[in-house]
Design a protein around this motif. Structure first.
Motif, PDB file in Angstrom:
ATOM      1  N   VAL A  10       1.121  -1.028  -0.273  1.00  0.00           N
ATOM      2  CA  VAL A  10      -0.114  -0.004   0.393  1.00  0.00           C
ATOM      3  C   VAL A  10       1.361   1.380   0.213  1.00  0.00           C
ATOM      4  CG1 VAL A  10      -1.826   1.798   1.265  1.00  0.00           C
ATOM      5  CG2 VAL A  10      -1.493  -0.782   1.189  1.00  0.00           C
ATOM      6  N   ALA A  11       0.524   2.192  -1.356  1.00  0.00           N
ATOM      7  CA  ALA A  11       1.418   3.595  -0.586  1.00  0.00           C
ATOM      8  C   ALA A  11       0.581   4.272  -0.298  1.00  0.00           C
ATOM      9  CB  ALA A  11       1.855   4.026  -2.691  1.00  0.00           C
ATOM     10  N   ARG A  12       1.412   5.606   0.618  1.00  0.00           N
ATOM     11  CA  ARG A  12       0.561   6.744   0.533  1.00  0.00           C
ATOM     12  C   ARG A  12       0.785   7.821   0.841  1.00  0.00           C
ATOM     13  NH1 ARG A  12      -0.447   2.857   4.838  1.00  0.00           N
ATOM     14  NH2 ARG A  12      -2.400   1.743   4.305  1.00  0.00           N
ATOM     15  N   TYR A  13       0.393   9.563   0.209  1.00  0.00           N
ATOM     16  CA  TYR A  13       1.422  10.417   0.405  1.00  0.00           C
ATOM     17  C   TYR A  13       1.222  10.900   2.044  1.00  0.00           C
ATOM     18  CZ  TYR A  13       1.913  10.327  -4.580  1.00  0.00           C
ATOM     19  OH  TYR A  13       2.155  10.725  -6.273  1.00  0.00           O
ATOM     20  N   ARG A  14       2.435  11.599   2.728  1.00  0.00           N
ATOM     21  CA  ARG A  14       1.956  11.934   3.927  1.00  0.00           C
ATOM     22  C   ARG A  14       3.220  13.408   3.686  1.00  0.00           C
ATOM     23  NH1 ARG A  14       6.138  13.055   7.565  1.00  0.00           N
ATOM     24  NH2 ARG A  14       7.269  11.297   6.374  1.00  0.00           N
ATOM     25  N   PRO A  15       2.421  14.524   4.048  1.00  0.00           N
ATOM     26  CA  PRO A  15       2.621  15.431   3.680  1.00  0.00           C
ATOM     27  C   PRO A  15       4.102  15.768   5.017  1.00  0.00           C
ATOM     28  CG  PRO A  15       0.698  15.808   5.082  1.00  0.00           C
ATOM     29  CD  PRO A  15       0.761  14.172   4.986  1.00  0.00           C
ATOM     30  N   LYS A  16       4.773  16.155   4.462  1.00  0.00           N
ATOM     31  CA  LYS A  16       6.402  16.723   4.969  1.00  0.00           C
ATOM     32  C   LYS A  16       6.527  17.893   5.268  1.00  0.00           C
ATOM     33  CE  LYS A  16      10.247  16.880   2.018  1.00  0.00           C
ATOM     34  NZ  LYS A  16      11.360  16.367   1.989  1.00  0.00           N
ATOM     35  N   GLY A  17       5.792  18.797   4.631  1.00  0.00           N
ATOM     36  CA  GLY A  17       6.199  20.462   4.587  1.00  0.00           C
ATOM     37  C   GLY A  17       6.058  20.869   4.154  1.00  0.00           C
ATOM     38  N   LEU A  18       6.822  22.209   3.890  1.00  0.00           N
ATOM     39  CA  LEU A  18       5.826  23.353   2.571  1.00  0.00           C
ATOM     40  C   LEU A  18       6.999  24.311   1.829  1.00  0.00           C
ATOM     41  CD1 LEU A  18       3.485  25.269   5.042  1.00  0.00           C
ATOM     42  CD2 LEU A  18       2.869  23.562   3.028  1.00  0.00           C
ATOM     43  N   VAL A 125       5.727  12.572   0.739  1.00  0.00           N
ATOM     44  CA  VAL A 125       6.711  12.153   0.532  1.00  0.00           C
ATOM     45  C   VAL A 125       5.946  10.574   0.570  1.00  0.00           C
ATOM     46  CG1 VAL A 125       8.818  12.206   1.730  1.00  0.00           C
ATOM     47  CG2 VAL A 125       7.250  11.132   2.847  1.00  0.00           C
ATOM     48  N   LEU A 126       6.692   9.234  -0.642  1.00  0.00           N
ATOM     49  CA  LEU A 126       5.438   8.856  -0.389  1.00  0.00           C
ATOM     50  C   LEU A 126       6.309   7.633   0.198  1.00  0.00           C
ATOM     51  CD1 LEU A 126       3.313   7.526  -2.502  1.00  0.00           C
ATOM     52  CD2 LEU A 126       5.041   6.525  -4.052  1.00  0.00           C
ATOM     53  N   GLU A 127       5.071   6.482   1.211  1.00  0.00           N
ATOM     54  CA  GLU A 127       5.619   5.532   2.030  1.00  0.00           C
ATOM     55  C   GLU A 127       4.628   4.526   1.665  1.00  0.00           C
ATOM     56  OE1 GLU A 127       5.849   8.304   6.191  1.00  0.00           O
ATOM     57  OE2 GLU A 127       4.932   7.004   5.309  1.00  0.00           O
ATOM     58  N   PHE A 128       5.454   3.626   1.698  1.00  0.00           N
ATOM     59  CA  PHE A 128       4.860   2.499   1.860  1.00  0.00           C
ATOM     60  C   PHE A 128       4.884   1.271   2.625  1.00  0.00           C
ATOM     61  CE2 PHE A 128       7.072   3.177  -2.530  1.00  0.00           C
ATOM     62  CZ  PHE A 128       5.924   2.915  -3.833  1.00  0.00           C
ATOM     63  N   ASP A 129       3.380   0.792   2.340  1.00  0.00           N
ATOM     64  CA  ASP A 129       3.903  -0.415   3.903  1.00  0.00           C
ATOM     65  C   ASP A 129       3.134  -1.523   2.704  1.00  0.00           C
ATOM     66  OD1 ASP A 129       2.937  -1.395   6.022  1.00  0.00           O
ATOM     67  OD2 ASP A 129       1.026  -0.541   6.509  1.00  0.00           O
ATOM     68  N   PRO A 130       4.114  -2.509   3.387  1.00  0.00           N
ATOM     69  CA  PRO A 130       5.176  -2.756   4.393  1.00  0.00           C
ATOM     70  C   PRO A 130       6.067  -1.915   3.558  1.00  0.00           C
ATOM     71  CG  PRO A 130       5.095  -5.034   2.833  1.00  0.00           C
ATOM     72  CD  PRO A 130       3.765  -3.871   3.120  1.00  0.00           C
ATOM     73  N   ASP A 131       7.485  -2.059   4.343  1.00  0.00           N
ATOM     74  CA  ASP A 131       8.722  -1.060   4.000  1.00  0.00           C
ATOM     75  C   ASP A 131       8.895  -1.318   2.524  1.00  0.00           C
ATOM     76  OD1 ASP A 131      11.569  -0.938   3.568  1.00  0.00           O
ATOM     77  OD2 ASP A 131      11.273  -0.164   5.471  1.00  0.00           O
TER      78      ASP A 131
END
Length: 145
Positions: A10-18, A125-131
């Motif tokens: 599963v891929a999710r976008y997570r906000p990290k800043g501006l 940033v694009l984060e994956f689960d699992p890693d």
């Protein structure tokens, strides 16, 4: 159904800043807390972008939605900035996908301070689960065959 043992990622976008446009100056995501902003999105699902901004604490006072891959003109952006001003907002938050299509002519037209308005780009940033490393390992193993 076809392969119940296949791994699922599963891929999710997570906000990290501006990041300020066009200067590139960075700001923490917390700068959006309780700030009344204008959101500007030319992406397939602008409601997801707006939801992310609200989860970061922003109060969206004006939503500007344009078509996916919209070609911006300096005049159009100047009108959006003007509309935001009329609604009492001095900050516009947009996507990186939109910001790369902003014409530099906008700075020439309005001046380097954009008439007192900040245009901020939400960095994700694009984060994956699992890693992600497990996904890359899986892809590598398929390529070796």
């Amino acid at each position: 159904e076809m392969n119940p043992t296949a791994p699922v990622f599963v891929a999710r976008y997570r906000p990290k800043g501006l990041t300020a446009w066009p200067s590139g100056k960075e700001f923490p995501l917390s700068d959006l807390k309780k700030q009344k902003i204008c959101s500007l999105a030319g992406i397939a699902r602008p409601e997801q972008f707006e939801k992310t901004l609200m989860q970061a604490g922003a109060q969206i006072g004006l939503k500007v939605r344009v078509g996916d891959h919209h070609p911006y003109s300096a005049g159009e952006l100047a009108r959006i900035l003007s509309k935001a001003h009329r609604h009492g907002m001095r900050t516009i938050v947009t996507t990186a996908k939109d910001a790369v299509r902003f014409p530099s002519l906008l700075v020439d037209t309005l001046g380097p301070d954009l008439k007192g308005t900040k245009i901020l780009v939400l960095d994700v940033v694009l984060e994956f689960d699992p890693d992600e490393s497990q996904l890359l390992h899986r892809i590598d193993s398929l390529l070796v065959r």
